[in-house]
Design an enzyme around this catalytic site. Structure first.
Site, PDB file in Angstrom:
ATOM      1  N   HIS A  13       0.730   0.490  -0.827  1.00  7.39           N
ATOM      2  CA  HIS A  13      -0.331   1.441  -0.463  1.00  7.39           C
ATOM      3  C   HIS A  13      -0.752   2.283  -1.671  1.00  7.39           C
ATOM      4  O   HIS A  13      -1.950   2.375  -2.001  1.00  7.39           O
ATOM      5  CB  HIS A  13       0.155   2.356   0.662  1.00  7.39           C
ATOM      6  CG  HIS A  13      -0.867   3.364   1.089  1.00  7.39           C
ATOM      7  ND1 HIS A  13      -1.776   3.114   2.101  1.00  7.39           N
ATOM      8  CD2 HIS A  13      -1.143   4.622   0.635  1.00  7.39           C
ATOM      9  CE1 HIS A  13      -2.548   4.176   2.241  1.00  7.39           C
ATOM     10  NE2 HIS A  13      -2.191   5.099   1.369  1.00  7.39           N
ATOM     11  N   GLU A  14       0.221   2.883  -2.328  1.00  5.04           N
ATOM     12  CA  GLU A  14      -0.091   3.746  -3.472  1.00  5.04           C
ATOM     13  C   GLU A  14      -0.612   2.946  -4.662  1.00  5.04           C
ATOM     14  O   GLU A  14      -1.439   3.442  -5.432  1.00  5.04           O
ATOM     15  CB  GLU A  14       1.147   4.558  -3.868  1.00  5.04           C
ATOM     16  CG  GLU A  14       1.636   5.526  -2.791  1.00  5.04           C
ATOM     17  CD  GLU A  14       0.568   6.519  -2.349  1.00  5.04           C
ATOM     18  OE1 GLU A  14      -0.344   6.831  -3.148  1.00  5.04           O
ATOM     19  OE2 GLU A  14       0.640   6.975  -1.201  1.00  5.04           O
ATOM     20  N   HIS A  17      -4.349   2.674  -4.424  1.00  5.66           N
ATOM     21  CA  HIS A  17      -5.028   3.855  -4.973  1.00  5.66           C
ATOM     22  C   HIS A  17      -4.953   3.849  -6.503  1.00  5.66           C
ATOM     23  O   HIS A  17      -5.952   4.106  -7.190  1.00  5.66           O
ATOM     24  CB  HIS A  17      -4.372   5.136  -4.448  1.00  5.66           C
ATOM     25  CG  HIS A  17      -4.538   5.358  -2.980  1.00  5.66           C
ATOM     26  ND1 HIS A  17      -5.755   5.292  -2.346  1.00  5.66           N
ATOM     27  CD2 HIS A  17      -3.626   5.662  -2.015  1.00  5.66           C
ATOM     28  CE1 HIS A  17      -5.590   5.544  -1.056  1.00  5.66           C
ATOM     29  NE2 HIS A  17      -4.302   5.759  -0.834  1.00  5.66           N
TER      30      HIS A  17
END
Length: 338
Positions: A13-14, A17
């Site tokens: 997920h990170e 980003h």
């Protein structure tokens, strides 16, 4: 294994980003797995990579994320479409992870094709003259490429159907009536299909479909929550998920061994990753979806919302999110103690 599973979901997920921000020219100060005090960190280039004490999430700290800025490396200085990409990339990567994991699971388990591998005595398939190696290519005019296509048409009760069958170079139709099985409480035709393993394109297709079905179930669960069909006491938090995952791991190890346990953990990880993708896109403060709302407002206004106002909204959302987390953890402990 369970901690590793959660860590992988957070990292993916990170990373979504992180890599999107990097590609858009945003300065990323820190890429963190976990929250709270730093246990380990290292700096590579301009970014600090850290592991923190509490294994409950993570974050990607960027240069000036809200408001306006003249700093070309600041996220706030980027165009709205770039901000949308950066903010939504985490959820997109969670969906991709779910698809990849489920594709691997499907590849290992295999899927039922439309070819007959074996027949059961005194069952409709034998009575209809079907043979091992026959391919069922249609049922009542509905195209059949795999067992699931056939299952969608078959009804629970006994019913007459018309099968289109391919046998070598010959194609023919044959009538067949499903047989009611009292112990199974459903009707069956009486054959087993050939299972196909590691057909990469079919596995990817099945993985994507499976992930989409999970997302649809997540949406339905939240609709039921908001309409009152499901109560708050029925929701599980991180403690409940860990407890259930541990039970599934133990049961799988006892009944199927390490390979089955790993496959089950991969399925759970995929479900959690798809769940995170959906929840994070909810238009609520402190979530990625809430930040997307502010970017959309910026696009409509032609300028960003003042950072102090956006920060206040996200802070309130964060407090409410923490309250919800406490409620879910309380539900988990109450459920475990019963």
């Amino acid at each position: 294994m369970i901690i590793l599973m959660f860590a992988c979901i957070v990292i993916v997920h990170e990373w979504g980003h992180y890599i999107t921000a990097k590609k858009c020219g945003v300065l990323v100060h820190e890429f963190a797995v976990g929250m709270g005090p730093i246990l380990w960190s290292t700096k590579k280039g301009e970014t600090v990579y850290s592991i923190r004490l509490l294994p409950i999430g993570g974050f990607c700290s960027m240069e000036e994320e809200v408001g306006e800025s003249v700093n070309p490396r600041a996220m706030a200085a980027k165009k709205p479409w770039q901000k949308l990409l950066i903010v939504s990339a985490g959820a997109i990567m969670n969906f991709v992870l779910a698809c990849v994991l489920l594709s691997i699971v499907v590849g290992y388990q295999g899927y039922g094709s439309n070819e007959i591998a074996s027949l059961e005595a005194d069952m409709p398939a034998v009575q209809a003259g079907l043979k091992v190696g026959d391919q069922i290519i249609a049922i009542d005019g509905h195209k059949v490429e795999r067992l699931s296509d056939l299952s969608k048409v078959l009804e629970k009760e006994e019913k007459a159907y018309t099968l289109t069958v391919k046998r070598g170079s010959e194609t023919f139709t044959t009538p067949i009536t499903s047989k009611w099985m009292p112990k199974e409480e459903r009707s069956r035709l009486g054959f087993s299909p050939t299972f196909i393993h590691f057909n990469i394109w079919e596995n990817i297709k099945s993985g994507v479909i499976w992930a989409c079905l999970i997302i649809a179930q997540v949406w339905k669960a939240f609709v039921d929550l908001f309409t009152g069909a499901v109560g708050m006491n029925q929701l599980s938090g991180i403690v409940g998920v860990v407890n259930q995952s541990a039970e599934i791991w133990d049961t799988s190890m006892q009944s199927g061994g390490l390979s089955i346990a790993i496959l089950n953990m991969m399925t759970i990880a995929a479900a959690l990753s798809a769940n995170l993708a959906v929840v994070n896109l909810f238009p609520l403060p402190a979530l990625d979806g809430g930040r997307i709302v502010f970017v959309l407002v910026e696009m409509l206004r032609g300028k960003p919302v003042p950072p102090e106002k956006e920060g206040a909204v996200h802070f309130i959302g964060f407090v409410l999110l923490m309250i919800l987390t406490v409620v879910l953890i309380y539900n988990d402990f109450m459920r475990i103690s019963l």
